[in-house]
Structure formats: C-alpha cells, structure tokens
Design a protein around this motif. Structure first.
Motif, mmCIF file in Angstrom:
data_model
loop_
_atom_site.group_PDB
_atom_site.id
_atom_site.type_symbol
_atom_site.label_atom_id
_atom_site.label_comp_id
_atom_site.label_asym_id
_atom_site.label_seq_id
_atom_site.Cartn_x
_atom_site.Cartn_y
_atom_site.Cartn_z
ATOM 1 N N TYR A 13 59.864 -52.242 124.685
ATOM 2 C CA TYR A 13 60.244 -51.786 123.352
ATOM 3 C C TYR A 13 59.064 -51.000 122.787
ATOM 4 O O TYR A 13 57.912 -51.418 122.913
ATOM 5 C CB TYR A 13 60.532 -52.946 122.400
ATOM 6 C CG TYR A 13 61.846 -53.647 122.605
ATOM 7 C CD1 TYR A 13 62.995 -52.970 122.969
ATOM 8 C CD2 TYR A 13 61.942 -55.008 122.404
ATOM 9 C CE1 TYR A 13 64.192 -53.618 123.149
ATOM 10 C CE2 TYR A 13 63.135 -55.674 122.565
ATOM 11 C CZ TYR A 13 64.261 -54.972 122.938
ATOM 12 O OH TYR A 13 65.443 -55.631 123.106
ATOM 13 N N ILE A 14 59.364 -49.869 122.131
ATOM 14 C CA ILE A 14 58.331 -49.011 121.558
ATOM 15 C C ILE A 14 58.689 -48.706 120.107
ATOM 16 O O ILE A 14 59.839 -48.402 119.792
ATOM 17 C CB ILE A 14 58.203 -47.685 122.352
ATOM 18 C CG1 ILE A 14 57.823 -47.977 123.803
ATOM 19 C CG2 ILE A 14 57.204 -46.742 121.696
ATOM 20 C CD1 ILE A 14 57.852 -46.762 124.694
ATOM 21 N N TYR A 15 57.688 -48.774 119.252
ATOM 22 C CA TYR A 15 57.846 -48.442 117.839
ATOM 23 C C TYR A 15 56.802 -47.396 117.471
ATOM 24 O O TYR A 15 55.610 -47.594 117.694
ATOM 25 C CB TYR A 15 57.657 -49.685 116.966
ATOM 26 C CG TYR A 15 57.883 -49.454 115.498
ATOM 27 C CD1 TYR A 15 59.136 -49.638 114.944
ATOM 28 C CD2 TYR A 15 56.844 -49.043 114.673
ATOM 29 C CE1 TYR A 15 59.353 -49.439 113.598
ATOM 30 C CE2 TYR A 15 57.050 -48.834 113.315
ATOM 31 C CZ TYR A 15 58.309 -49.031 112.788
ATOM 32 O OH TYR A 15 58.530 -48.820 111.456
ATOM 33 N N TRP A 63 62.475 -49.598 116.375
ATOM 34 C CA TRP A 63 62.189 -49.935 117.778
ATOM 35 C C TRP A 63 63.157 -49.212 118.693
ATOM 36 O O TRP A 63 64.361 -49.145 118.402
ATOM 37 C CB TRP A 63 62.321 -51.434 117.992
ATOM 38 C CG TRP A 63 61.215 -52.215 117.373
ATOM 39 C CD1 TRP A 63 61.245 -52.847 116.156
ATOM 40 C CD2 TRP A 63 59.919 -52.445 117.912
ATOM 41 N NE1 TRP A 63 60.034 -53.447 115.918
ATOM 42 C CE2 TRP A 63 59.205 -53.227 116.983
ATOM 43 C CE3 TRP A 63 59.290 -52.073 119.097
ATOM 44 C CZ2 TRP A 63 57.895 -53.639 117.196
ATOM 45 C CZ3 TRP A 63 57.988 -52.493 119.313
ATOM 46 C CH2 TRP A 63 57.298 -53.261 118.369
ATOM 47 N N SER A 65 64.451 -49.134 122.742
ATOM 48 C CA SER A 65 64.449 -49.923 123.962
ATOM 49 C C SER A 65 64.440 -48.980 125.159
ATOM 50 O O SER A 65 65.316 -48.134 125.288
ATOM 51 C CB SER A 65 65.697 -50.810 124.010
ATOM 52 O OG SER A 65 65.748 -51.517 125.226
ATOM 53 N N TYR A 97 53.450 -49.178 118.712
ATOM 54 C CA TYR A 97 53.473 -50.611 118.977
ATOM 55 C C TYR A 97 54.373 -50.825 120.180
ATOM 56 O O TYR A 97 55.379 -50.112 120.339
ATOM 57 C CB TYR A 97 54.038 -51.382 117.780
ATOM 58 C CG TYR A 97 53.204 -51.268 116.538
ATOM 59 C CD1 TYR A 97 52.120 -52.113 116.328
ATOM 60 C CD2 TYR A 97 53.488 -50.313 115.570
ATOM 61 C CE1 TYR A 97 51.344 -52.014 115.182
ATOM 62 C CE2 TYR A 97 52.720 -50.204 114.422
ATOM 63 C CZ TYR A 97 51.653 -51.053 114.234
ATOM 64 O OH TYR A 97 50.883 -50.941 113.111
ATOM 65 N N ASP A 99 56.232 -53.976 122.746
ATOM 66 C CA ASP A 99 56.600 -55.379 122.814
ATOM 67 C C ASP A 99 57.584 -55.561 123.964
ATOM 68 O O ASP A 99 58.157 -54.577 124.476
ATOM 69 C CB ASP A 99 57.255 -55.787 121.481
ATOM 70 C CG ASP A 99 57.288 -57.291 121.268
ATOM 71 O OD1 ASP A 99 56.681 -58.043 122.067
ATOM 72 O OD2 ASP A 99 57.928 -57.718 120.297
#
Length: 105
Positions: A13-15, A63, A65, A97, A99
C-alpha cells in the motif's frame, strides 16, 4: 533477506501526500542479492513504474493498493534472497508512506 521464490505476487500500500504533477512517477525496484548474500557482482533486480495512468495508477490523498505479479518486474530472475525495496521518484514526489508489504500466491 527474504526467500520469495515460491511466491507469485508482490503487494504494497502506498500513500502520497504531495499533489501529483504531470509526468510524476514512482518506480518500485526489487533487489535480490544472490546466493552469496552480499551486494555486488550479478545481483538480479527488477523494477516497475507507477504513474497517474499506469495500472495500478499513482494517486495522492489516499492509499493505493499495488498487487502485481513478479512478472511485472523484468530482470528479477531470482527471488531467493530479496534484500531491498527501493523507491525512486522525480523531484516532486517527496513524501510517501508504505504499509502492508508482503509477497503471496
């Protein structure tokens, strides 16, 4: 290192905080360090680029995916000793970010 040789997919996951501009990108690079467990020599690596028009698409303010097969990382001929995930961007993608990083079938 991680042995992902029996896995078929990479997930993350990228923000992004910063607004995207035309031409912005984020390149994801997976680096295997080979059976000697040391950087240098022939270390297989593969990368894929995310943009606002790629699939999955790069976006900011939420976010995203990324769940892709390893075949999207050309050059990554071995996944038995994965050692790095490298994020490369242009100068305007400054803060990200990440995750939920994992490999799966």
């Amino acid at each position: 290192t991680i042995d992902a040789s029996s896995m078929t997919h990479f997930h993350i996951y990228i923000y992004l905080e910063n607004p995207l501009k035309s031409g912005d990108f984020l390149t994801l690079k997976l680096q295997d360090i080979g059976s000697d467990n040391a950087f240098g020599g022939f270390d297989p690596a593969g990368e894929m680029r995310l943009t606002s028009t790629s699939n999955p698409a790069l976006a900011n303010g939420g976010w995203i995916s990324v769940d892709v097969p390893f075949s999207r990382f050309p050059g990554l001929s071995s996944r038995a000793n994965l050692a790095q995930i490298v994020f490369v961007s242009d100068a305007t993608v400054k803060s990200i970010y990440v995750d939920n990083i994992y490999f799966h079938n």
